[in-house]
Design an enzyme around this catalytic site. Structure first.
Site, PDB file in Angstrom:
ATOM      1  N   ASP A   1      21.422  65.944  86.726  1.00  0.00           N
ATOM      2  CA  ASP A   1      22.177  64.769  86.938  1.00  0.00           C
ATOM      3  C   ASP A   1      23.481  64.316  87.486  1.00  0.00           C
ATOM      4  O   ASP A   1      24.314  63.645  86.689  1.00  0.00           O
ATOM      5  CB  ASP A   1      21.596  64.384  85.213  1.00  0.00           C
ATOM      6  CG  ASP A   1      21.558  63.099  84.491  1.00  0.00           C
ATOM      7  OD1 ASP A   1      21.472  61.707  85.767  1.00  0.00           O
ATOM      8  OD2 ASP A   1      22.183  61.931  83.440  1.00  0.00           O
TER       9      ASP A   1
ATOM     10  N   GLY B   1      26.263  57.084  75.488  1.00  0.00           N
ATOM     11  CA  GLY B   1      25.804  57.481  76.329  1.00  0.00           C
ATOM     12  C   GLY B   1      24.347  56.804  76.061  1.00  0.00           C
ATOM     13  O   GLY B   1      24.126  55.603  74.147  1.00  0.00           O
ATOM     14  N   GLY B   2      23.424  57.685  76.133  1.00  0.00           N
ATOM     15  CA  GLY B   2      22.063  56.903  75.670  1.00  0.00           C
ATOM     16  C   GLY B   2      22.014  57.079  74.118  1.00  0.00           C
ATOM     17  O   GLY B   2      21.110  56.386  73.630  1.00  0.00           O
TER      18      GLY B   2
ATOM     19  N   LEU C   1      35.726  56.751  73.502  1.00  0.00           N
ATOM     20  CA  LEU C   1      35.701  57.022  74.696  1.00  0.00           C
ATOM     21  C   LEU C   1      34.743  56.174  75.512  1.00  0.00           C
ATOM     22  O   LEU C   1      34.980  56.260  76.742  1.00  0.00           O
ATOM     23  CB  LEU C   1      35.973  58.664  75.001  1.00  0.00           C
ATOM     24  CG  LEU C   1      37.123  59.045  74.553  1.00  0.00           C
ATOM     25  CD1 LEU C   1      37.327  60.518  75.207  1.00  0.00           C
ATOM     26  CD2 LEU C   1      38.310  58.064  75.772  1.00  0.00           C
TER      27      LEU C   1
HETATM   28  P1  ADP Z   1      25.201  60.786  76.457  1.00  0.00           P
HETATM   29  O1  ADP Z   1      24.736  62.262  76.882  1.00  0.00           O
HETATM   30  O2  ADP Z   1      24.680  60.312  75.937  1.00  0.00           O
HETATM   31  O3  ADP Z   1      24.754  59.991  77.838  1.00  0.00           O
HETATM   32  P2  ADP Z   1      27.514  61.094  78.045  1.00  0.00           P
HETATM   33  O4  ADP Z   1      28.073  63.112  77.440  1.00  0.00           O
HETATM   34  O5  ADP Z   1      27.481  61.015  79.422  1.00  0.00           O
HETATM   35  O6  ADP Z   1      26.974  60.845  76.873  1.00  0.00           O
HETATM   36  O7  ADP Z   1      28.977  60.756  77.583  1.00  0.00           O
HETATM   37  C1  ADP Z   1      29.197  59.380  77.385  1.00  0.00           C
HETATM   38  C2  ADP Z   1      30.623  58.354  77.715  1.00  0.00           C
HETATM   39  O8  ADP Z   1      31.694  59.416  77.103  1.00  0.00           O
HETATM   40  C3  ADP Z   1      30.705  58.574  79.139  1.00  0.00           C
HETATM   41  O9  ADP Z   1      30.103  58.181  80.104  1.00  0.00           O
HETATM   42  C4  ADP Z   1      32.256  59.310  79.235  1.00  0.00           C
HETATM   43  O10 ADP Z   1      32.689  57.740  79.136  1.00  0.00           O
HETATM   44  C5  ADP Z   1      32.361  59.238  77.608  1.00  0.00           C
HETATM   45  N1  ADP Z   1      32.798  60.654  77.422  1.00  0.00           N
HETATM   46  C6  ADP Z   1      32.136  61.516  77.696  1.00  0.00           C
HETATM   47  N2  ADP Z   1      32.817  62.898  77.618  1.00  0.00           N
HETATM   48  C7  ADP Z   1      33.871  62.840  78.066  1.00  0.00           C
HETATM   49  C8  ADP Z   1      35.013  64.081  77.611  1.00  0.00           C
HETATM   50  N3  ADP Z   1      34.890  64.976  77.564  1.00  0.00           N
HETATM   51  N4  ADP Z   1      36.021  63.608  77.965  1.00  0.00           N
HETATM   52  C9  ADP Z   1      36.259  61.894  77.817  1.00  0.00           C
HETATM   53  N5  ADP Z   1      35.260  61.002  78.199  1.00  0.00           N
HETATM   54  C10 ADP Z   1      34.228  61.552  77.059  1.00  0.00           C
END
Ligand code: ADP
Length: 307
Positions: free
Chosen positions: A147, A29-30, A26
């Site tokens: 954030d 992230g970092g 999906l």
């Molecule tokens: P990080 O904490 O490492 O930044 P994220 O939690 O932001 O990671 O998740 C990275 C990406 O994964 C998001 O930008 C989104 O595209 C996808 N994503 C994260 N959580 C969900 C969710 N609950 N349902 C659908 N997509 C998600």
């Protein structure tokens, strides 16, 4: 980077009875990647068949990151609100840590704005009201998200807002005499959404989330952040001077009502003057216009017909 995960096992089991069958990735992230997964379990709820699986390497580099990730899970695990991404469980398999989360089928507000350029006032009203509900819930529990931005505001299958990513969240610690809170001084967040008091490193509190809601409201209506510039330093300079303007109306731009401009102006102010989430939703912007009680998923790519 070695921490990035490109592939995960075809079948994953948690400590209980559940099995997860991962599908598409999906997003990334970092240091985590997130996959859609089918949940196989005779006692299926609350996952209702599908979830988002966040995957992190157990040996994730750096003590600080590991502690931060544990802290994120600890905070998120305690939160239950209809407009916050539900946290189901965390478990490990081999060298990976998995977090199963509520699936947000319709991506984030960034995805919608990228496709649509800007949103209708009806959508902005509905989604900001839902977001303020989530932020009120967090602040009542002394949690500051830190954030809030379009990329962390997700949409479920029914296009309801789900605030996610508690990677920078913190808990406000009361001062010894309990009359106020110890201010946090960590410099963190996303440049376009940073409040002036975070930049000046004089300490900050819950009201950084309210500032971010102001940035988000502008972004949803205009399609770019109010202080956006070529470099971080230029952004920071504009934030310090509260130097933003509304774009001129053209055939390609949104028609922005005075009420929305006034709402943003009440949010992008010095911290002591910022409203609470309840006060935000009492602003005339929300009372003087249409608030849809449902948004069609087609709105991800197309302007809804009510506008
Ligand atoms: P990080 O904490 O490492 O930044 P994220 O939690 O932001 O990671 O998740 C990275 C990406 O994964 C998001 O930008 C989104 O595209 C996808 N994503 C994260 N959580 C969900 C969710 N609950 N349902 C659908 N997509 C998600």
């Amino acid at each position: 980077m070695a921490d990035k995960i490109e592939e995960i096992p075809k079948l994953i089991k948690d400590a209980g009875q559940r099995q997860y069958l991962p599908g598409e990735m999906l997003g990334r992230g970092g240091f985590a990647s997130v996959w859609r997964a089918k949940v196989v379990d005779r006692r299926t709820p609350p996952e209702a068949g599908e979830c988002a699986l966040k995957v992190v390497r157990r040996s994730i580099r750096g003590e600080q990151l590991r502690t931060r990730f544990k802290f994120e899970l600890g905070i998120h695990n305690k939160l239950r609100h209809p407009n916050i991404v539900a946290f189901y469980r965390a478990f490990t398999q081999a060298e990976l840590t998995f977090v199963s989360l509520e699936l947000c089928e319709n991506g984030s507000l960034t995805d919608v704005v990228k496709r649509r350029k800007f949103l209708t006032m009806g959508e902005i009203r509905r989604w900001l009201i839902q977001l303020c509900g989530a932020v009120k819930y967090l602040h009542l529990r002394d949690v500051v998200h830190r954030d809030i931005k379009a990329g962390n505001v997700f949409l479920d299958a029914d296009m309801n807002v789900k605030l996610g990513d508690f990677g920078l969240a913190s808990i406000m610690v009361p001062t010894k005499d309990l009359s106020s809170y110890t201010r946090r001084t960590t410099f963190c967040g996303t440049p376009n959404y940073l409040a002036p008091e975070v930049l000046s490193r004089g300490g900050h509190d819950k009201s950084v989330d309210i500032w971010a809601i102001g940035i988000l409201a502008y972004y949803l209506a205009v399609g770019r952040a109010p202080f956006h510039s070529k470099s971080k330093d230029e952004i920071y300079e504009r934030v310090r001077n509260a130097d933003y303007a509304w774009p001129d109306l053209g055939p390609e731009s949104n028609e922005i009502p005075e009420d929305l401009k006034s709402l943003v102006a009440t949010l992008l102010v010095p911290e002591a003057q910022r409203p609470t989430p309840d006060e935000v939703v009492r602003h005339p912007f929300f009372a003087h216009g249409f608030v849809p009680d449902k948004i069609d998923p087609l709105a991800r790519t197309r302007r809804p017909r009510w506008a």
